[in-house]
Enzyme design. Structure first.
Site: not given
Ligand code: QAP
Ligand code: CO
Length: 172
Positions: A46, A51, A91-92, A133-134, A137
């Protein structure tokens, strides 16, 4: 398409409240495509416009195994929410850090798709977590805001250290 730089916590730009999209035009669709490329490249499930420093109410996600089911939400609003679930989120904008967050379990979201058509989606589980979550943001919120001040300070420190290590290895 182009990959966009992702803003990292605690950058104050992550606190910007996004403005509603007024027109779903070619420029917006280009941003959508760039955000999808950025998300898939990361890889992530996401990404909110906030971001990538674009402060409009737009988010993209893809929770499919094959990474071939992109979903686009423009001007998303939660119409109803019920129950609760705890999910380990990442989270990215907070790379390398994950923590449990409690959110609504079942939500109905109203939004526009990439053609500007209104739709409504009722969903639970991971997709519901990701949407909440998004959407946070877009309101200037990051998932670490739900953690204790101590944990949040540790995240700040960890990210600063990671960035310094990356800098030092770039210089070498
Ligand atoms: C949000 O998160 C989310 O730490 C999206 O080193 C996450 O795409 C919603 C990511 C989990 C619900 C459940 C995170 C990639 C990606 C990192 C992501 C990383 C590399 C996170
Ligand atoms: Co995020």
């Amino acid at each position: 398409m182009a990959k966009l730089p992702i803003i990292e916590f605690p950058d104050p730009r992550l606190r910007t409240v996004a403005k509603p999209v007024e027109r779903v035009d070619a420029a917006l669709r280009r941003l959508i495509d760039d955000m999808l490329e950025t998300m898939y490249d990361a890889p992530g499930i996401g990404l909110a416009a906030t971001q990538v420093d674009a402060h409009v109410r737009l988010l993209v996600l893809d929770i499919s195994e094959e990474h071939n089911e992109p979903q686009v939400f423009i001007n998303p609003e939660i119409v109803s929410a019920e129950g609760s679930q705890i999910y380990q989120e990442g989270c990215l904008s907070v790379p390398g850090y994950y923590a449990d967050v409690k959110r609504a379990n079942l939500i109905t979201v109203r939004a526009l798709d990439r053609d500007g058509q209104a739709f409504e989606l009722t969903t639970d589980g991971l997709l519901a977590v990701c949407l909440q979550h998004e959407m946070d943001h877009l309101a200037g919120k990051v998932f670490v805001d739900y953690l204790s001040p101590l944990k949040k300070a540790l995240v700040r420190k960890k990210l600063a250290k990671q960035r310094k290590l990356a800098e030092d290895s770039d210089a070498a």
